[in-house]
Design a protein around this motif. Sequence first.
Motif, mmCIF file in Angstrom:
data_model
loop_
_atom_site.group_PDB
_atom_site.id
_atom_site.type_symbol
_atom_site.label_atom_id
_atom_site.label_comp_id
_atom_site.label_asym_id
_atom_site.label_seq_id
_atom_site.Cartn_x
_atom_site.Cartn_y
_atom_site.Cartn_z
ATOM 1 N N LYS A 191 0.832 -1.218 0.000
ATOM 2 C CA LYS A 191 0.000 0.000 0.000
ATOM 3 C C LYS A 191 0.857 1.255 0.000
ATOM 4 C CE LYS A 191 -4.459 -0.679 1.741
ATOM 5 N NZ LYS A 191 -5.327 -1.285 2.684
ATOM 6 N N LYS A 192 0.297 2.336 -0.564
ATOM 7 C CA LYS A 192 0.983 3.626 -0.458
ATOM 8 C C LYS A 192 0.802 4.176 0.957
ATOM 9 C CE LYS A 192 1.877 5.760 -4.764
ATOM 10 N NZ LYS A 192 2.131 7.051 -5.360
ATOM 11 N N THR A 193 1.842 4.858 1.446
ATOM 12 C CA THR A 193 1.808 5.321 2.840
ATOM 13 C C THR A 193 1.903 6.838 2.941
ATOM 14 O OG1 THR A 193 2.986 3.310 3.445
ATOM 15 C CG2 THR A 193 2.920 5.047 5.106
ATOM 16 N N VAL A 194 1.002 7.399 3.747
ATOM 17 C CA VAL A 194 1.114 8.806 4.106
ATOM 18 C C VAL A 194 1.846 8.844 5.447
ATOM 19 C CG1 VAL A 194 -0.126 10.958 4.583
ATOM 20 C CG2 VAL A 194 -1.178 9.208 3.153
ATOM 21 N N GLU A 211 -7.200 13.208 11.997
ATOM 22 C CA GLU A 211 -8.380 12.527 12.552
ATOM 23 C C GLU A 211 -9.573 12.711 11.607
ATOM 24 O OE1 GLU A 211 -10.054 14.382 16.095
ATOM 25 O OE2 GLU A 211 -10.561 12.393 16.870
ATOM 26 N N LYS A 212 -9.723 13.942 11.124
ATOM 27 C CA LYS A 212 -10.848 14.249 10.245
ATOM 28 C C LYS A 212 -10.698 13.565 8.880
ATOM 29 C CE LYS A 212 -12.696 18.325 8.009
ATOM 30 N NZ LYS A 212 -11.831 19.235 7.286
ATOM 31 N N GLU A 213 -9.472 13.388 8.418
ATOM 32 C CA GLU A 213 -9.242 12.884 7.061
ATOM 33 C C GLU A 213 -9.008 11.370 6.988
ATOM 34 O OE1 GLU A 213 -9.847 14.741 4.628
ATOM 35 O OE2 GLU A 213 -9.642 16.774 5.444
ATOM 36 N N LEU A 214 -9.127 10.659 8.104
ATOM 37 C CA LEU A 214 -8.836 9.217 8.052
ATOM 38 C C LEU A 214 -9.725 8.498 7.034
ATOM 39 C CD1 LEU A 214 -8.130 8.263 11.788
ATOM 40 C CD2 LEU A 214 -6.510 8.309 9.882
ATOM 41 N N GLY A 215 -11.007 8.895 6.988
ATOM 42 C CA GLY A 215 -11.948 8.283 6.046
ATOM 43 C C GLY A 215 -11.528 8.561 4.600
ATOM 44 N N PHE A 216 -11.076 9.773 4.359
ATOM 45 C CA PHE A 216 -10.614 10.178 3.027
ATOM 46 C C PHE A 216 -9.384 9.354 2.614
ATOM 47 C CE2 PHE A 216 -7.395 13.086 1.095
ATOM 48 C CZ PHE A 216 -7.953 13.248 -0.167
ATOM 49 N N GLY A 221 -7.383 4.474 -0.614
ATOM 50 C CA GLY A 221 -6.579 3.247 -0.546
ATOM 51 C C GLY A 221 -5.221 3.419 0.112
ATOM 52 N N LEU A 222 -5.117 4.445 0.964
ATOM 53 C CA LEU A 222 -3.811 4.731 1.584
ATOM 54 C C LEU A 222 -3.738 4.203 3.011
ATOM 55 C CD1 LEU A 222 -3.773 8.465 0.500
ATOM 56 C CD2 LEU A 222 -2.302 6.665 -0.441
ATOM 57 N N GLN A 223 -2.540 3.888 3.455
ATOM 58 C CA GLN A 223 -2.335 3.633 4.876
ATOM 59 C C GLN A 223 -1.589 4.820 5.475
ATOM 60 O OE1 GLN A 223 -0.187 -0.058 5.186
ATOM 61 N NE2 GLN A 223 1.653 0.730 4.202
ATOM 62 N N VAL A 224 -1.690 4.948 6.806
ATOM 63 C CA VAL A 224 -1.154 6.144 7.451
ATOM 64 C C VAL A 224 -0.197 5.760 8.581
ATOM 65 C CG1 VAL A 224 -1.758 8.312 8.633
ATOM 66 C CG2 VAL A 224 -3.366 7.307 6.994
ATOM 67 N N SER A 241 -4.868 0.812 13.790
ATOM 68 C CA SER A 241 -5.532 -0.320 13.135
ATOM 69 C C SER A 241 -4.562 -0.952 12.149
ATOM 70 C CB SER A 241 -6.771 0.177 12.381
ATOM 71 O OG SER A 241 -6.335 0.946 11.262
ATOM 72 N N ASP A 242 -5.062 -1.846 11.280
ATOM 73 C CA ASP A 242 -4.184 -2.471 10.275
ATOM 74 C C ASP A 242 -3.663 -1.446 9.277
ATOM 75 O OD1 ASP A 242 -4.569 -4.837 11.400
ATOM 76 O OD2 ASP A 242 -6.006 -5.602 9.915
ATOM 77 N N THR A 243 -4.437 -0.372 9.058
ATOM 78 C CA THR A 243 -4.025 0.599 8.039
ATOM 79 C C THR A 243 -3.607 1.956 8.615
ATOM 80 O OG1 THR A 243 -6.337 1.155 7.793
ATOM 81 C CG2 THR A 243 -5.417 -0.340 6.138
ATOM 82 N N VAL A 244 -3.768 2.119 9.911
ATOM 83 C CA VAL A 244 -3.342 3.369 10.541
ATOM 84 C C VAL A 244 -2.460 3.017 11.734
ATOM 85 C CG1 VAL A 244 -4.083 5.489 11.722
ATOM 86 C CG2 VAL A 244 -5.517 4.498 9.915
ATOM 87 N N LYS A 245 -1.217 3.462 11.696
ATOM 88 C CA LYS A 245 -0.325 3.184 12.834
ATOM 89 C C LYS A 245 -0.093 4.494 13.561
ATOM 90 C CE LYS A 245 2.168 0.696 15.310
ATOM 91 N NZ LYS A 245 1.582 -0.431 16.031
ATOM 92 N N VAL A 246 -0.566 4.571 14.813
ATOM 93 C CA VAL A 246 -0.406 5.799 15.590
ATOM 94 C C VAL A 246 0.766 5.629 16.558
ATOM 95 C CG1 VAL A 246 -1.559 7.448 17.136
ATOM 96 C CG2 VAL A 246 -2.920 6.086 15.522
ATOM 97 N N LEU A 247 1.691 6.578 16.536
ATOM 98 C CA LEU A 247 2.851 6.502 17.420
ATOM 99 C C LEU A 247 3.055 7.826 18.146
ATOM 100 C CD1 LEU A 247 5.416 4.855 14.979
ATOM 101 C CD2 LEU A 247 4.396 3.749 16.967
ATOM 102 N N ALA A 248 3.490 7.742 19.412
ATOM 103 C CA ALA A 248 3.792 8.970 20.152
ATOM 104 C C ALA A 248 5.054 9.607 19.574
ATOM 105 C CB ALA A 248 4.004 8.643 21.628
ATOM 106 N N PHE A 249 6.017 8.764 19.261
ATOM 107 C CA PHE A 249 7.322 9.242 18.789
ATOM 108 C C PHE A 249 7.916 8.147 17.922
ATOM 109 C CE2 PHE A 249 11.846 10.208 19.132
ATOM 110 C CZ PHE A 249 11.837 11.597 19.029
ATOM 111 N N VAL A 250 8.585 8.521 16.869
ATOM 112 C CA VAL A 250 9.220 7.519 15.999
ATOM 113 C C VAL A 250 10.704 7.441 16.367
ATOM 114 C CG1 VAL A 250 9.735 6.868 13.624
ATOM 115 C CG2 VAL A 250 7.634 8.123 14.134
ATOM 116 N N ASN A 251 11.121 6.287 16.863
ATOM 117 C CA ASN A 251 12.549 6.142 17.176
ATOM 118 C C ASN A 251 13.355 5.777 15.939
ATOM 119 O OD1 ASN A 251 12.654 6.782 19.972
ATOM 120 N ND2 ASN A 251 11.592 4.852 20.370
ATOM 121 N N ARG A 252 12.700 5.153 14.961
ATOM 122 C CA ARG A 252 13.413 4.786 13.732
ATOM 123 C C ARG A 252 12.936 5.661 12.585
ATOM 124 N NH1 ARG A 252 16.107 -0.094 13.180
ATOM 125 N NH2 ARG A 252 16.689 0.852 11.194
ATOM 126 N N MET A 253 13.391 6.911 12.588
ATOM 127 C CA MET A 253 12.980 7.831 11.532
ATOM 128 C C MET A 253 13.447 7.341 10.164
ATOM 129 S SD MET A 253 11.068 10.258 12.575
ATOM 130 C CE MET A 253 11.197 11.640 11.478
#
Length: 363
Positions: A191-194, A211-216, A221-224, A241-253
């Motif tokens: 999948k393409k990733t935002v 939050e508002k654009e997750l449906g869009f 067909g994008l994952q986030v 979820s399977d298509t949205v990964k929420v993280l407080a901080f990314v350690n592996r930029m």
Amino acid sequence: MDRYRFILSGGGTGGHIYPAIAIANELKKRHPNAEFLFVGAKDKMEMEKVPQAGYEIKGLWISGIQRKLTLKNLMFPFKLISSLLAARKIVKQFQPHVAIGTGGFASGPLLRMAESYGVPCVLQEQNSFAGITNKLLAGKAKKICVAYDGMERFFPKDKIVKTGNPIRMDLVDLKSTKDGASAFFGLDATKKTVLVLGGSLGARRINQLIEKELGFFEKRGLQVLWQCGKLYYEEYKKYDSDTVKVLAFVNRMDLAYTLGDIIISRAGAGSVSELCLVGKPVIFIPSPNVAEDHQTQNAKALAVKDAAIMLKEDELDGTFENTFSGLLDSEEMQQKLGTNIKKLAMPKATEHIVDEIEKLLKK
Ligand SMILES: CC(=O)N[C@H]1[C@@H](OP(=O)(O)OP(=O)(O)OC[C@H]2O[C@@H](n3ccc(=O)[nH]c3=O)[C@H](O)[C@@H]2O)O[C@H](CO)[C@@H](O)[C@@H]1O
């Protein structure tokens, strides 16, 4: 074998901490026997991030001055005296050959004390609008490494060297594959990733937008991959979820940059410098809440060169979906932005800064 001792200070946000780490990494490469000591503010993110990068840090009891009258402000003179005394002790014990300040209030007392003990000081200013601590320290510094033209508005001209911002190179050296990166974040390599980046602390307005654009995004067909910031994680983790990964901080930029096909980001100076090296299509949403609106200046400098898209916070509601779709649907535009942003990269910045530091060692 030389056994130089370097003291580095800067902090409060990632924007001041990571440049110091990048400089230390380059110094260590050239002087493997050197000793390093970081000095930051107690309770700030440097106390966690610097040890993670493999360096020792001492914390001072200091904070910035608030604009309104608060208890914290009334404490400021006491904090300042206490931190100056602590900084003096650190400098006398460690006896650094050079002190390096990367901005943020924590670096004030340390660099001031280093200067008064005759330690040559180098400052590094990330933004096109100089921070207050660096401005106060500039008079006695030997060199001031900057990333933008026109910095003689803030600093003595003869001390300024334009080097660009130091970047942790391992983070933009994208060696991993999309497969590896998506497996790391639990996302789908096909999948393409935002990739959404809110700066080291996270960005409230960007989080509200996403939050508002997750449906869009889902419809398209994008994952986030969504870095929402430590402060906001509790509020947004429910969207993981399977298509949205929420993280407080990314350690592996490095892996996040590998995976992102389109990047939505704040325009802090470090983020901008890294994204230039990464060379992917970016939509910048600058923070309007920083001194002199400097993030807008950072983003504008790229937007006018067709090297990125800039959207202002107050126009997001009306423009985001159209602008984003325009970019998503045009491979050509994605290519163009990616190529143009890469032209603005300054990959030798850290080396250049360390060259300046080394000149002081030889004296
Ligand atoms: C709100 C605020 O005051 N922002 C300022 C702060 O931004 P901020 O602290 O966000 O810093 P930058 O944008 O300069 O750099 C962010 C750094 O954090 C890293 N990172 C970020 C998110 C993450 O999950 N993981 C991670 O490792 C990035 O890779 C980068 O190295 O300092 C910058 C540099 O002085 C300024 O230009 C910004 O205006």
